[in-house]
Design an enzyme around this catalytic site. Sequence first.
Site, PDB file in Angstrom:
ATOM      1  NE  ARG A   1      -2.839  -1.869   8.539  1.00 12.69           N
ATOM      2  CZ  ARG A   1      -2.518  -2.354   7.179  1.00 12.69           C
ATOM      3  NH1 ARG A   1      -2.462  -3.484   6.737  1.00 12.69           N
ATOM      4  NH2 ARG A   1      -2.063  -1.527   6.254  1.00 12.69           N
TER       5      ARG A   1
ATOM      6  CE  LYS B   1      -0.596   3.919  12.890  1.00 11.48           C
ATOM      7  NZ  LYS B   1       0.375   4.716  11.923  1.00 11.48           N
TER       8      LYS B   1
ATOM      9  NE  ARG C   1      -5.618   8.023  11.083  1.00 10.89           N
ATOM     10  CZ  ARG C   1      -5.111   7.314  10.227  1.00 10.89           C
ATOM     11  NH1 ARG C   1      -5.382   6.680   9.040  1.00 10.89           N
ATOM     12  NH2 ARG C   1      -3.613   7.141  10.492  1.00 10.89           N
TER      13      ARG C   1
ATOM     14  CG  ASP D   1       0.573  -0.127   9.404  1.00  5.82           C
ATOM     15  OD1 ASP D   1       0.154   0.860  10.201  1.00  5.82           O
ATOM     16  OD2 ASP D   1       0.643   0.276   8.351  1.00  5.82           O
TER      17      ASP D   1
ATOM     18  NE  ARG E   1       6.049   6.480   0.720  1.00  9.58           N
ATOM     19  CZ  ARG E   1       5.227   6.371   1.948  1.00  9.58           C
ATOM     20  NH1 ARG E   1       4.231   5.564   1.455  1.00  9.58           N
ATOM     21  NH2 ARG E   1       5.455   6.906   3.042  1.00  9.58           N
TER      22      ARG E   1
ATOM     23  N   GLY F   1      -5.208   7.852   5.282  1.00 10.18           N
ATOM     24  CA  GLY F   1      -4.245   8.776   5.971  1.00 10.18           C
ATOM     25  C   GLY F   1      -2.874   9.213   5.160  1.00 10.18           C
TER      26      GLY F   1
ATOM     27  CE  LYS G   1      -2.694   0.605   3.792  1.00 11.45           C
ATOM     28  NZ  LYS G   1      -2.432   2.078   4.172  1.00 11.45           N
ATOM     29  CB  SER G   2       3.637   2.240   2.003  1.00 10.91           C
ATOM     30  OG  SER G   2       3.285   2.293   3.419  1.00 10.91           O
TER      31      SER G   2
HETATM   32  C1  S3P Z   1       2.442   4.652   6.170  1.00  8.99           C
HETATM   33  C2  S3P Z   1       2.906   4.940   7.320  1.00  8.99           C
HETATM   34  C3  S3P Z   1       2.490   4.351   8.667  1.00  8.99           C
HETATM   35  C4  S3P Z   1       1.685   3.203   8.572  1.00  8.99           C
HETATM   36  C5  S3P Z   1       0.591   3.520   7.302  1.00  8.99           C
HETATM   37  C6  S3P Z   1       1.266   3.829   5.962  1.00  8.99           C
HETATM   38  C7  S3P Z   1       3.043   5.235   5.097  1.00  8.99           C
HETATM   39  O1  S3P Z   1       1.690   5.646   9.516  1.00  8.99           O
HETATM   40  O2  S3P Z   1       0.899   3.060   9.875  1.00  8.99           O
HETATM   41  O3  S3P Z   1      -0.446   2.398   7.334  1.00  8.99           O
HETATM   42  O4  S3P Z   1       2.697   4.703   3.762  1.00  8.99           O
HETATM   43  O5  S3P Z   1       4.006   6.378   4.988  1.00  8.99           O
HETATM   44  P1  S3P Z   1       2.625   6.837  10.005  1.00  8.99           P
HETATM   45  O6  S3P Z   1       3.722   7.212   9.376  1.00  8.99           O
HETATM   46  O7  S3P Z   1       1.596   7.755  10.448  1.00  8.99           O
HETATM   47  O8  S3P Z   1       3.251   5.997  11.390  1.00  8.99           O
END
Ligand code: S3P
Length: 446
Positions: free
Chosen positions: A398, A349, A129, A322, A33, A101, A28-29
């Site tokens: 989750r 979260k 949030r 996570d 990006r 988020g 996902k991250s």
């Molecule tokens: C993420 C960073 C994490 C993670 C989120 C994805 C990201 O959050 O919990 O699911 O893709 O940068 P935080 O950076 O706020 O801890």
Amino acid sequence: MSSEGPGLTFVVQPGGQLSGTLRVPGDKSISHRAVMLGSLAEGVSEVTGFLTGEDCLCTMKAFQAMGVRIEQLGPTHLRVHGVGLHGLKAPTGPLDLGNSGTSMRLMSGLMAAQGFETTLIGDSSLSKRPMRRIVDPLRTMGAVIATTEKGTSPLTFSPAAGLNAISYDSPVASAQVKSGILLAGLYATGRTIVTEPEPSRDHTERMLRGFGVEVDAKPGYAAVQGGQSLKATNIEVPADISSATFPMVAAAIVPGSDITLTAVGINPTRTGIIDILRSMGATITLTHERLLGGEPVADLRVQGAQLQGIEIGGDVVASAIDEFPAVFVAAACATGVTVVTGAEELRVKESDRIAAMCDGLTALGVSAIARPDGAVITGRGTAAPIGSGTVDSKGDHRIAMSFAVAALRASGAITILDCANVNTSFPGFVGLMAGAGLKIAEQQAS
Ligand code: S3P
């Protein structure tokens, strides 16, 4: 954009064990990006292994609404026609980022630097949030941002006179905050530096380099000089270790289980779950270690065992942030006590994950005592350490997937409410897990 309300319920029958070779969806991250950087690059980038979960689709639609042409060539294959750092166009309305988020905090850094006004909105969870953590440093850079009185979204960005680089010592280890500031830093005059208390995931730094940007980075530190342009590149997205966590924990808690998860991202800022499960007694073997799109990946074989309770805190927290809902389930199935500390970030979260997990485990007969920064969970380590009953996922993907996995060691069926948001990160969860041995079925409320 995301699915709200109690519409979808999981009913999971007790018992079973996991076997087979699985590939979980893309990270996902990294998928977020890839769309963002591909959009800002000069030229055409292709993304393969993209996560078509609702969160990443929100990011994709937001960039499309700002004039970026993104073609979907296959189920997980995108072609992104980059518009360059200064090529985004004003959207015709607010950008709805659903439950995500990551979209909101990273895009804040980009919206802060545009010559047009934008408003970012989200669903009821995202609207609660905390956003000051990203808004405050961006304001220090010169950004003009309006929030609610509570510092939450909607966030409205007005054109600023120009951004100045900052050196920001972040009070939280958050890749979202770090990345939002670094992305703003691309537009700023001077060198933007972010330091953090523990190293958070470094996908932004790695991917910026892939797009030809010079980034100075080491654990807990990242710096970028403003004014650099991005050159299109192709990105192969690894399988998401945070999604792999659910089959990993499912296999780990059932002696006799044996599964292999292929092409999982093992970026060292993300592998806390491997360390935690190994410390608890699971056997995890890494094979075929290789690089995929600038990120290390491996096939992970997980063999179950009777796990032991452990103490979890310190630097492993950020690298497994996570994964804690699933870790709480592993703790409930272990012999002895597990103590989690230093994990107060879990409270902000998609839900308050400490409360959601402790409430649910308590409802299932497990002693799970919430603390401000973690929990104390007394595992029962018996054949069926978890009771049966109904738990509320609080609309958190989750939490829903963690309780589904818990049924493997339960005395009766577990019913989980409000599961539609599993699609934000792990589309196909039910089918994949059912195929591997979890006795899970979906019920749609009429
Ligand atoms: C993420 C960073 C994490 C993670 C989120 C994805 C990201 O959050 O919990 O699911 O893709 O940068 P935080 O950076 O706020 O801890």
